[in-house]
Scaffold this active site. Structure first.
Site, PDB file in Angstrom:
ATOM      1  N   SER A   1       0.801  -1.227   0.000  1.00 23.98           N
ATOM      2  CA  SER A   1       0.000   0.000   0.000  1.00 23.98           C
ATOM      3  C   SER A   1       0.830   1.271   0.000  1.00 23.98           C
ATOM      4  O   SER A   1       0.385   2.300  -0.508  1.00 23.98           O
ATOM      5  CB  SER A   1      -0.952   0.015   1.200  1.00 23.98           C
TER       6      SER A   1
ATOM      7  N   HIS B   1       0.472   4.176   5.101  1.00 21.58           N
ATOM      8  CA  HIS B   1      -0.162   4.835   3.959  1.00 21.58           C
ATOM      9  C   HIS B   1       0.265   6.300   3.870  1.00 21.58           C
ATOM     10  O   HIS B   1       0.522   6.819   2.776  1.00 21.58           O
ATOM     11  CB  HIS B   1      -1.683   4.741   4.083  1.00 21.58           C
TER      12      HIS B   1
END
Length: 269
Positions: free
Chosen positions: A133, A185
């Site tokens: 991610s 993230h």
């Protein structure tokens, strides 16, 4: 009928290879019952010199839903490979994928260090991160700056304006994957902005190959030093200057040490 998948694969060769690689690694992890503590990246493993985990953690996934979300988003972001006419393209994609993997990993460990050393939050000492991610969110950010009119398609059902995709996906991921790492993230988003704004730049084939070479060297020697893999044909000897290892080829051993015991505090990124 829709467009045959074959043409997309031809136009997105790097993306196709990465999606295939991550899928194969996920299958092997499930098949071999390899514990995520064996491939994930944490603050403790980083300070112990397990630098190889920066690569294995990025390519490993904790669940099929996690894998499908990341690979679906990555496939949509592979449009970068088709934008050579605006200064992007496959070479650009490969160059800055390397940057995103390394820099986002370093940044998240740096944030952990700050939280542990400055704010005394020891929880982050043992949090283990896995997932692609960081890179996915980095590419969302780059595309949102360079091609703000683009769309991000998820699962072939949901279409998001790319200009808001990093933050919309951050919320969406937190809902469908409760263990999603906000800091992981966020690291990808920050590195993505640094690339988009030219704070990190100048990558070409020479620097990409140089960087890849150093990644391979650090990966192999840190893997050997940590004892996670028995490279018995390599022996690191101590010298007066311990920072300069000597290498000897003395045999050929291949012994993977893997454990199916999961580690508490796993975060997916």
């Amino acid at each position: 009928m829709g467009r045959p998948l074959f043409y997309d694969i031809i136009e997105k060769p790097a993306t196709s290879c990465i999606v295939t690689l991550c899928s194969v690694i996920w299958f092997v992890i499930q098949k071999k019952s390899i514990g995520y503590s064996q491939v994930g990246l944490s603050y403790e493993t980083a300070i112990e010199g397990h630098y190889w985990r920066m690569i294995t953690s990025a390519l490993s996934h904790i669940s099929v839903l996690h894998l499908v979300f990341n690979m679906s988003a990555l496939w949509s972001l592979g449009v970068v490979e088709q934008l050579g006419h605006v200064g992007l393209g496959t070479a650009y994609y490969l160059h800055y994928t390397l940057v995103l993997v390394v820099f986002s990993g370093v940044l998240v460990i740096g944030i952990y260090h700050l939280l542990i050393a400055r704010f005394k939050i020891d929880y982050f000492r043992r949090v283990t991160a896995v997932g692609y991610s960081c890179v996915v969110f980095g590419w969302m950010t780059i595309l949102s700056v360079k091609q703000p009119s683009s769309k991000l398609n998820l699962f072939g059902l949901l279409s998001l304006p790319i200009s808001f995709a990093p933050f919309e996906s951050l919320i969406f991921t937190s809902i469908i994957v409760p263990q999603a790492s906000f800091l992981g993230h966020l690291s990808g988003i920050l590195v993505g902005y640094a690339i988009s704004w030219g704070l990190i730049g100048g990558m070409n084939n020479y620097w990409a190959l140089t960087m890849l070479g150093w990644i391979v060297v650090v990966f192999v020697f840190s893997l050997k030093k940590s004892g996670a893999y028995d490279f018995s044909f390599l022996e690191i000897e101590s010298l007066t200057d311990a920072s300069l290892p000597s290498v000897r080829f003395i045999g050929n051993g291949r012994t993977l040490q893997a454990s199916a015991v999961p580690l508490s505090g796993v975060e997916v990124v």
